[in-house]
Write a protein that holds these residues in place. Structure first.
Motif, PDB file in Angstrom:
ATOM      1  N   GLY A   1      58.350 106.271  29.103  1.00  0.00           N
ATOM      2  CA  GLY A   1      59.579 105.508  29.146  1.00  0.00           C
ATOM      3  C   GLY A   1      59.724 104.538  27.996  1.00  0.00           C
ATOM      4  N   LYS A   2      59.614 103.266  28.289  1.00  0.00           N
ATOM      5  CA  LYS A   2      59.906 102.199  27.344  1.00  0.00           C
ATOM      6  C   LYS A   2      59.142 102.304  26.026  1.00  0.00           C
ATOM      7  CE  LYS A   2      59.486  97.129  27.080  1.00  0.00           C
ATOM      8  NZ  LYS A   2      59.110  95.914  27.861  1.00  0.00           N
ATOM      9  N   ALA A   3      57.869 102.688  26.071  1.00  0.00           N
ATOM     10  CA  ALA A   3      57.045 102.745  24.860  1.00  0.00           C
ATOM     11  C   ALA A   3      57.372 103.948  23.983  1.00  0.00           C
ATOM     12  CB  ALA A   3      55.559 102.753  25.224  1.00  0.00           C
ATOM     13  N   ASN A   4      58.028 104.956  24.559  1.00  0.00           N
ATOM     14  CA  ASN A   4      58.514 106.116  23.803  1.00  0.00           C
ATOM     15  C   ASN A   4      57.383 106.957  23.206  1.00  0.00           C
ATOM     16  OD1 ASN A   4      60.732 107.678  22.970  1.00  0.00           O
ATOM     17  ND2 ASN A   4      60.690 106.786  20.919  1.00  0.00           N
TER      18      ASN A   4
ATOM     19  N   ASP B   1      51.115  91.879  25.909  1.00  0.00           N
ATOM     20  CA  ASP B   1      49.687  92.210  25.921  1.00  0.00           C
ATOM     21  C   ASP B   1      49.313  92.960  27.193  1.00  0.00           C
ATOM     22  OD1 ASP B   1      49.398  90.986  23.477  1.00  0.00           O
ATOM     23  OD2 ASP B   1      48.501  89.152  24.264  1.00  0.00           O
ATOM     24  N   ALA B   2      49.907  92.558  28.301  1.00  0.00           N
ATOM     25  CA  ALA B   2      49.617  93.233  29.564  1.00  0.00           C
ATOM     26  C   ALA B   2      50.104  94.679  29.534  1.00  0.00           C
ATOM     27  CB  ALA B   2      50.271  92.473  30.720  1.00  0.00           C
ATOM     28  N   GLU B   3      51.251  94.924  28.924  1.00  0.00           N
ATOM     29  CA  GLU B   3      51.764  96.289  28.837  1.00  0.00           C
ATOM     30  C   GLU B   3      50.908  97.141  27.906  1.00  0.00           C
ATOM     31  OE1 GLU B   3      56.542  95.920  29.620  1.00  0.00           O
ATOM     32  OE2 GLU B   3      55.750  95.094  27.743  1.00  0.00           O
ATOM     33  N   VAL B   4      50.421  96.561  26.821  1.00  0.00           N
ATOM     34  CA  VAL B   4      49.507  97.289  25.942  1.00  0.00           C
ATOM     35  C   VAL B   4      48.251  97.682  26.715  1.00  0.00           C
ATOM     36  CG1 VAL B   4      48.009  97.098  23.914  1.00  0.00           C
ATOM     37  CG2 VAL B   4      50.371  96.270  23.809  1.00  0.00           C
ATOM     38  N   ALA B   5      47.728  96.751  27.504  1.00  0.00           N
ATOM     39  CA  ALA B   5      46.545  97.050  28.300  1.00  0.00           C
ATOM     40  C   ALA B   5      46.809  98.185  29.286  1.00  0.00           C
ATOM     41  CB  ALA B   5      46.088  95.795  29.040  1.00  0.00           C
ATOM     42  N   ASP B   6      48.002  98.210  29.870  1.00  0.00           N
ATOM     43  CA  ASP B   6      48.353  99.296  30.788  1.00  0.00           C
ATOM     44  C   ASP B   6      48.450 100.635  30.064  1.00  0.00           C
ATOM     45  OD1 ASP B   6      48.431  97.546  32.909  1.00  0.00           O
ATOM     46  OD2 ASP B   6      50.606  97.271  32.849  1.00  0.00           O
ATOM     47  N   LEU B   7      49.019 100.630  28.866  1.00  0.00           N
ATOM     48  CA  LEU B   7      49.081 101.868  28.084  1.00  0.00           C
ATOM     49  C   LEU B   7      47.688 102.403  27.789  1.00  0.00           C
ATOM     50  CD1 LEU B   7      51.782 101.765  25.239  1.00  0.00           C
ATOM     51  CD2 LEU B   7      51.483 103.477  27.022  1.00  0.00           C
ATOM     52  N   VAL B   8      46.794 101.511  27.393  1.00  0.00           N
ATOM     53  CA  VAL B   8      45.420 101.929  27.112  1.00  0.00           C
ATOM     54  C   VAL B   8      44.766 102.475  28.378  1.00  0.00           C
ATOM     55  CG1 VAL B   8      43.128 101.110  26.435  1.00  0.00           C
ATOM     56  CG2 VAL B   8      45.150 100.368  25.152  1.00  0.00           C
ATOM     57  N   ALA B   9      45.045 101.847  29.511  1.00  0.00           N
ATOM     58  CA  ALA B   9      44.495 102.331  30.779  1.00  0.00           C
ATOM     59  C   ALA B   9      44.970 103.754  31.055  1.00  0.00           C
ATOM     60  CB  ALA B   9      44.898 101.396  31.915  1.00  0.00           C
ATOM     61  N   PHE B  10      46.259 104.025  30.785  1.00  0.00           N
ATOM     62  CA  PHE B  10      46.759 105.381  30.997  1.00  0.00           C
ATOM     63  C   PHE B  10      46.077 106.380  30.070  1.00  0.00           C
ATOM     64  CE2 PHE B  10      49.793 108.770  29.805  1.00  0.00           C
ATOM     65  CZ  PHE B  10      49.765 109.467  31.006  1.00  0.00           C
ATOM     66  N   LEU B  11      45.833 106.001  28.829  1.00  0.00           N
ATOM     67  CA  LEU B  11      45.157 106.909  27.901  1.00  0.00           C
ATOM     68  C   LEU B  11      43.760 107.260  28.407  1.00  0.00           C
ATOM     69  CD1 LEU B  11      46.248 105.415  24.459  1.00  0.00           C
ATOM     70  CD2 LEU B  11      47.157 107.423  25.632  1.00  0.00           C
TER      71      LEU B  11
ATOM     72  N   ALA C   1      57.318 102.138   3.432  1.00  0.00           N
ATOM     73  CA  ALA C   1      58.738 102.500   3.495  1.00  0.00           C
ATOM     74  C   ALA C   1      58.964 103.852   4.153  1.00  0.00           C
ATOM     75  CB  ALA C   1      59.331 102.506   2.087  1.00  0.00           C
ATOM     76  N   ALA C   2      57.929 104.669   4.219  1.00  0.00           N
ATOM     77  CA  ALA C   2      58.055 106.026   4.759  1.00  0.00           C
ATOM     78  C   ALA C   2      57.532 106.058   6.188  1.00  0.00           C
ATOM     79  CB  ALA C   2      57.289 107.014   3.887  1.00  0.00           C
ATOM     80  N   LEU C   3      58.287 105.519   7.114  1.00  0.00           N
ATOM     81  CA  LEU C   3      57.886 105.477   8.508  1.00  0.00           C
ATOM     82  C   LEU C   3      58.855 106.280   9.361  1.00  0.00           C
ATOM     83  CD1 LEU C   3      56.876 101.728   9.053  1.00  0.00           C
ATOM     84  CD2 LEU C   3      55.356 103.693   8.831  1.00  0.00           C
ATOM     85  N   ASP C   4      58.299 107.019  10.319  1.00  0.00           N
ATOM     86  CA  ASP C   4      59.128 107.795  11.232  1.00  0.00           C
ATOM     87  C   ASP C   4      59.239 107.140  12.603  1.00  0.00           C
ATOM     88  OD1 ASP C   4      59.708 109.859   9.457  1.00  0.00           O
ATOM     89  OD2 ASP C   4      57.833 110.895   9.911  1.00  0.00           O
ATOM     90  N   ILE C   5      58.647 105.973  12.771  1.00  0.00           N
ATOM     91  CA  ILE C   5      58.684 105.315  14.074  1.00  0.00           C
ATOM     92  C   ILE C   5      59.255 103.915  13.935  1.00  0.00           C
ATOM     93  CG2 ILE C   5      56.828 106.635  15.153  1.00  0.00           C
ATOM     94  CD1 ILE C   5      54.882 104.513  14.316  1.00  0.00           C
ATOM     95  N   ARG C   6      59.901 103.476  14.990  1.00  0.00           N
ATOM     96  CA  ARG C   6      60.476 102.144  15.021  1.00  0.00           C
ATOM     97  C   ARG C   6      59.627 101.256  15.923  1.00  0.00           C
ATOM     98  NH1 ARG C   6      66.987 103.349  15.759  1.00  0.00           N
ATOM     99  NH2 ARG C   6      67.276 104.502  13.792  1.00  0.00           N
ATOM    100  N   PRO C   7      59.540  99.973  15.609  1.00  0.00           N
ATOM    101  CA  PRO C   7      58.731  99.067  16.431  1.00  0.00           C
ATOM    102  C   PRO C   7      59.228  99.008  17.871  1.00  0.00           C
ATOM    103  CG  PRO C   7      59.258  98.049  14.331  1.00  0.00           C
ATOM    104  CD  PRO C   7      60.086  99.297  14.421  1.00  0.00           C
ATOM    105  N   VAL C   8      58.275  98.882  18.780  1.00  0.00           N
ATOM    106  CA  VAL C   8      58.560  98.695  20.200  1.00  0.00           C
ATOM    107  C   VAL C   8      57.838  97.440  20.648  1.00  0.00           C
ATOM    108  CG1 VAL C   8      58.318  99.640  22.531  1.00  0.00           C
ATOM    109  CG2 VAL C   8      58.816 101.166  20.602  1.00  0.00           C
ATOM    110  N   ALA C   9      58.545  96.524  21.228  1.00  0.00           N
ATOM    111  CA  ALA C   9      57.941  95.258  21.648  1.00  0.00           C
ATOM    112  C   ALA C   9      57.375  95.384  23.055  1.00  0.00           C
ATOM    113  CB  ALA C   9      58.985  94.144  21.602  1.00  0.00           C
TER     114      ALA C   9
END
Length: 440
Positions: free
Chosen positions: A264-267, A403-413, A392-400
């Motif tokens: 979802g949100k993290a894309n 820290d807690a959400e980053v930790a959850d993403l790592v947990a899913f990985l 300058a050659a990036l195919d991804i856009r920043p997603v805010a």
């Protein structure tokens, strides 16, 4: 099954194969049915240094079972190094390495899946009829006919790579042969193998069309290696697989929150899609640059331009193949050059590449000490113009994310790690090989 697998069954994946969203489950039928007896030969060959020019390195040296099919280094230490895994050294004296391997050793998990149609970080090997042998590869029309699978074609290339397995000119007959033409070394390697009685008998038993050891060619050697890699590194028993099967309690609360963010949100699933968590396509992430680079004939700068080195399409500059995330928690460091030592640091880079590049420091790269190479290790990182081009050659856009959400993403990985992945594999590392050479 002893009959050849027809490469025509593969599709060359030139575009994302899956739409974003929760993938289908993996199952045994999703993999090619590699022959078990051929895989037993491949297991021995995988760890046998007989396939290297100086008989001092094997496939398993850089893709070791103890390190889950990788080496734990940012950039590999190939021919001339000593030891295995993160403790491997750059060698010494006249045998020391002359160059670091320009890219991180890729993981081997699930490469026997039917959807795999392109390999290497820059996709320089792909299923194709361009040269009439089933593959578009650096060997072009000189790649031999009869290779069962893209894994067989892949297995041939490190053997004839100077800094990986072949060695330096004038050191051995393999290194000398490849400087005549890339395919000149393979018959020499095949003869090394088939003249060892134990190997000869195994090939006669495992391949229907081989009646005598002297009929064994590099094609059978490569097909045996492919059978081993394709069978040995299958993995689809992660907690997420249980969740896909209907066990809604298979994921922890943090992993479930991470799953929702991932799709979802993290894309994340826009690129890490499908059952292998890879769209098999190429994207520019702007990773910090270091090492010798993968230079081209007319571009001697120590930089890595990625996919464009193969495609010659300007729009592919700095793009690299999306890696599978299956068992990703076991295969640090991360990125095509191993720039990040942890999943968290890699995730934070993907979420905001420019911010992460600014914060990145060279000590995050795991490079075994090699004082004679240090002057070029980070020279490209200090080239402000080149760094600006890459940024300058990036195919991804920043997603805010917090820290807690980053930790959850790592947990899913971590929920993508197979329950059996960290344990013994079906065949594992052999205690000995028929050549009698030491096993790493």
């Amino acid at each position: 099954m002893k009959s050849a697998l027809h490469t025509i069954a593969f599709l060359c994946l030139s575009a994302p194969a899956f739409a974003s969203g929760v993938p289908d489950a993996l199952a045994a039928e999703d993999f090619f049915p590699f022959d078990a007896k051929q895989a037993e030969i491949g297991q021995l060959l995988f760890y046998d240094k007989i396939l290297s020019g100086n008989r001092n390195i094997s496939c398993g040296t850089c893709h070791h079972h103890d390190h889950h099919g990788t080496d734990g280094l940012s950039l590999g230490i190939g021919e001339g190094g000593q030891g295995v895994g993160p403790k491997r050294t750059a060698g010494q004296g006249t045998d020391r390495i002359r160059k670091r391997i320009p890219r991180n050793a890729p993981a081997l998990w699930n490469l026997g899946h039917r959807d795999i149609g392109v390999l290497f970080h820059d996709g320089r090997l792909e299923v194709s009829d361009l040269y009439g042998n089933g593959f578009n590869s650096p060997a072009q029309e000189w790649l031999p006919q009869g290779l069962d699978h893209i894994l067989a074609a892949q297995a041939l290339l490190p053997m004839v790579a100077q800094f990986e397995m072949a060695g330096n000119p004038r050191e051995n007959e393999i290194a000398g042969a490849i400087h005549d033409r890339i395919d000149a070394a393979w018959p020499i390697l095949a003869k090394r193998v088939r003249t060892i009685p134990e190997y000869g008998a195994m090939f006669v038993s495992a391949f229907d069309h081989i009646q005598r050891p002297d009929q064994v060619s590099i094609v059978e050697v490569a097909n045996a290696l492919a059978a081993f890699i394709g069978r040995e590194w299958q993995s689809y028993d992660a907690p997420f697989d249980a969740w896909l099967a209907g066990d809604m309690n298979a994921l922890s609360p943090a992993q479930e929150r991470g799953r929702e963010l991932f799709f979802g949100k993290a894309n994340c699933a826009s690129c890490h899609s499908g059952p292998l968590f890879s769209d098999q396509a190429f994207h520019a992430l702007g990773l910090p640059a270091f090492g010798p680079g993968r230079t081209r004939q007319w571009d001697p700068m120590p930089r890595d331009v990625g996919r464009v080195g193969e495609s010659n399409r300007v729009e592919d500059t700095y793009r690299f193949r999306t890696p599978s995330l299956r068992n990703v928690a076991l295969t640090a460091p991360y990125g095509h050059n191993g720039a990040y030592p942890t999943l968290e640091t890699m995730v934070r880079h993907v979420l905001n590449p420019n911010s992460a590049r600014t914060a990145w420091t060279p000590d995050l790269a795991h490079l075994p000490e090699a004082p004679w190479l240090e002057p070029i290790d980070f020279v490209i990182h200090q080239d402000h113009l080149e760094m600006a081009r890459q940024a300058a050659a990036l195919d991804i856009r920043p997603v805010a994310l917090s820290d807690a959400e980053v930790a959850d993403l790592v947990a899913f990985l971590h929920a993508l790690t197979g329950s059996s992945a960290a344990g013994p594999r079906p065949l594992g590392r052999p205690d000995r090989v028929p050549s009698g050479l030491p096993v790493d």
